[in-house]
Each structure stands twice: as C-alpha cells, then as structure tokens.
Design an enzyme around this catalytic site. Sequence first.
Site, PDB file in Angstrom:
ATOM      1  N   TYR A  46      30.260  26.975  46.773  1.00  0.00           N
ATOM      2  CA  TYR A  46      32.179  26.705  45.964  1.00  0.00           C
ATOM      3  C   TYR A  46      32.293  25.037  45.546  1.00  0.00           C
ATOM      4  O   TYR A  46      32.962  24.720  45.428  1.00  0.00           O
ATOM      5  CB  TYR A  46      32.413  26.570  47.440  1.00  0.00           C
ATOM      6  CG  TYR A  46      33.532  27.858  48.010  1.00  0.00           C
ATOM      7  CD1 TYR A  46      33.301  29.426  47.009  1.00  0.00           C
ATOM      8  CD2 TYR A  46      34.347  28.165  49.117  1.00  0.00           C
ATOM      9  CE1 TYR A  46      33.507  30.579  47.158  1.00  0.00           C
ATOM     10  CE2 TYR A  46      34.795  29.328  49.116  1.00  0.00           C
ATOM     11  CZ  TYR A  46      34.484  30.126  47.708  1.00  0.00           C
ATOM     12  OH  TYR A  46      35.130  31.384  48.478  1.00  0.00           O
ATOM     13  N   CYS A  78      34.666  26.615  55.890  1.00  0.00           N
ATOM     14  CA  CYS A  78      34.097  25.937  54.746  1.00  0.00           C
ATOM     15  C   CYS A  78      35.317  24.444  54.660  1.00  0.00           C
ATOM     16  O   CYS A  78      36.269  24.302  54.124  1.00  0.00           O
ATOM     17  CB  CYS A  78      34.440  27.002  53.576  1.00  0.00           C
ATOM     18  SG  CYS A  78      33.692  26.330  52.036  1.00  0.00           S
ATOM     19  N   CYS A 192      30.449  19.693  55.677  1.00  0.00           N
ATOM     20  CA  CYS A 192      30.135  20.626  55.281  1.00  0.00           C
ATOM     21  C   CYS A 192      29.438  21.595  56.337  1.00  0.00           C
ATOM     22  O   CYS A 192      28.683  21.098  56.743  1.00  0.00           O
ATOM     23  CB  CYS A 192      29.614  20.506  53.521  1.00  0.00           C
ATOM     24  SG  CYS A 192      28.859  22.163  53.061  1.00  0.00           S
TER      25      CYS A 192
HETATM   26  N1  DGL Z   1      29.707  25.630  53.354  1.00  0.00           N
HETATM   27  C1  DGL Z   1      30.929  24.676  52.520  1.00  0.00           C
HETATM   28  C2  DGL Z   1      31.253  23.339  53.596  1.00  0.00           C
HETATM   29  O1  DGL Z   1      31.524  23.958  54.273  1.00  0.00           O
HETATM   30  C3  DGL Z   1      30.732  24.578  51.276  1.00  0.00           C
HETATM   31  C4  DGL Z   1      29.141  25.045  50.795  1.00  0.00           C
HETATM   32  C5  DGL Z   1      29.616  25.192  49.296  1.00  0.00           C
HETATM   33  O2  DGL Z   1      30.025  26.626  48.604  1.00  0.00           O
HETATM   34  O3  DGL Z   1      29.419  24.554  48.207  1.00  0.00           O
HETATM   35  O4  DGL Z   1      32.674  22.590  52.976  1.00  0.00           O
END
Ligand code: DGL
Length: 272
Positions: A46, A78, A192
């Site tokens: 994402y 996320c 993240c």
């Molecule tokens: N785990 C996701 C977050 O906390 C993002 C990872 C990604 O899809 O770039 O931002």
Amino acid sequence: MKPLKNRPHVLVFDSGLGGLSVVNAIVNARLGVDLFHLADTAFFPYGEKADGDLIIRVPRVIRAGIEAVSADLVIIACNTASTLALDVVRGQVDIPVVGVVPAIKPAAAKTQTGTIGLLATPKTVTRPYTDQLITQFAKGNTVLRHGAVGLAGAAEAKLAGETPDPSIFKASMAGIFNQEGGETVDVIVLACTHYPLVQAELEAWAPRPVTWVDSGEAIARRTAFLLEGQLDADAPVLRTGLTTGGKDEATRRVLSDFGFQSTQVLSVKSQL
Ligand code: DGL
C-alpha cells in the site's frame, strides 16, 4: 447465514503480513477472542500506491472481510491505510473499527533528547493525519521522518523464509540517522506494522541503541476495552488467515505456519 459463535471475532486487516505484529500483541495480552487475519495480497504494498486507489480499495476489502468472518471488531493494522481511510471505513461499517496510526504520543513521552525518528512508508510520512499527530503530541520535540522504500517487502521476505536484502535495512536507518539532527535521535517510532517484524535487523544497522516504539500493545489494550464483558477467559484462537489472491501462496504458507487453523482466498469485487 452467520456461523454460530460464542467468542468475539476480531478481524486484523493489513496490506500484507504486517498485521501479524498486532496479532502477536493480542496473543501476548491473552485476549479471549477468535482471531482472523486478512492480507490484501493482491494490492500489496500500500505504501507505494495512489491515495485515490487506496481510498476505494481499502473499505471494499474490509467490508468483504467483515462479512466473510462475521467480525465483531476490525483492526486496520496498517498505518498507511488508517492515516488515509479510517473515517471512510468507520462510515461504512457498523462494528467498532480500531485504527493503527504512528505512535507519536508514547514516543514523545519516552524521548530524553527531544529528537524522535519516525520510520514509516513513503505514504504515511506525508499524510496530513501524521502532521496532526506530530503537532498535537510532539510539541517542543523534533521529529525526523523517513519514508522507507521496500522495507515492508523485506519483512515479508523474512517471514517467507528468504534472506532480505540487507541494504534495505541499512538505507532505512541511514534515512533517519543521517539527517541533520540525526545524531540526537533516541527514540524511533516503527509506524508500519511490518517493521516490528524486522526490528532486530534494524537494530543491527542503527549506529547506537535507541528506544523502539510501536503500536501493538496500545492496540491490544484498546481492543480489550472495546470488547469488555465479551472476552473469553481462554487465550486467543487463530482461526483463519485470509488473502485476496495475487501471488499469495507464500503468504498463505506463512499464515498457516504462524498458527492459523486454516487459510482462505477472499474474493473482493473491486476493479483495483
Ligand atoms: N503494514 C503497512 C503499514 O502499517 C504498510 C505496508 C505496505 O503495504 O506498504 O503501513
């Protein structure tokens, strides 16, 4: 027809396997719930996608996940999705939604030098939501932000049993410590959910020990608060790990090895 159940169903949603760091926190807190993890494998990562696409995709995938597992509470595990779409999701579903956003407040409470490093995806570091958190909770402190390219992917590689490219960890640490003022950073926010899964690798590339802060424990506490009176006395059960397809074989294997009783591909009606 909804499946019969007597423990609350908690859906942990992420673009990939980062939600497992939140699952770990819920397991450590021994919340008596049934856990489901949904990884949007077909649209990972994402952090490098357009906001306009994410704002359409994220609520759709979450709604499909909630329906599939009869969720009583959903955690958007996320930061990239929560800092963009938390309100949109809350407006579209009728269960409690817990967002995971950068842990600026606890970091501000912990720093001695007044310089905090913020490590997140390239999207999360630029979000107005992140600006607001810093303005509200880090007054008088300096926050050095770095949008790490490829770090969530490196965490996925590690989980899949591969050896991630060490230059990604090196560059992620240099992105914080080599900034002006970097020599006084004493706390780093892992903003993240993938990053706690590679904290040891990041530590190995940091020029000196610092305090690492993530949102896991706070999210487990918030979940316990929202489900008060409904929690079972027994430990959590890892029920189903869901993916949205794409190259998801490795992800499903990791979910199964992690302890989920089953895996399932969720079909999502979305052009994106
Ligand atoms: N785990 C996701 C977050 O906390 C993002 C990872 C990604 O899809 O770039 O931002």
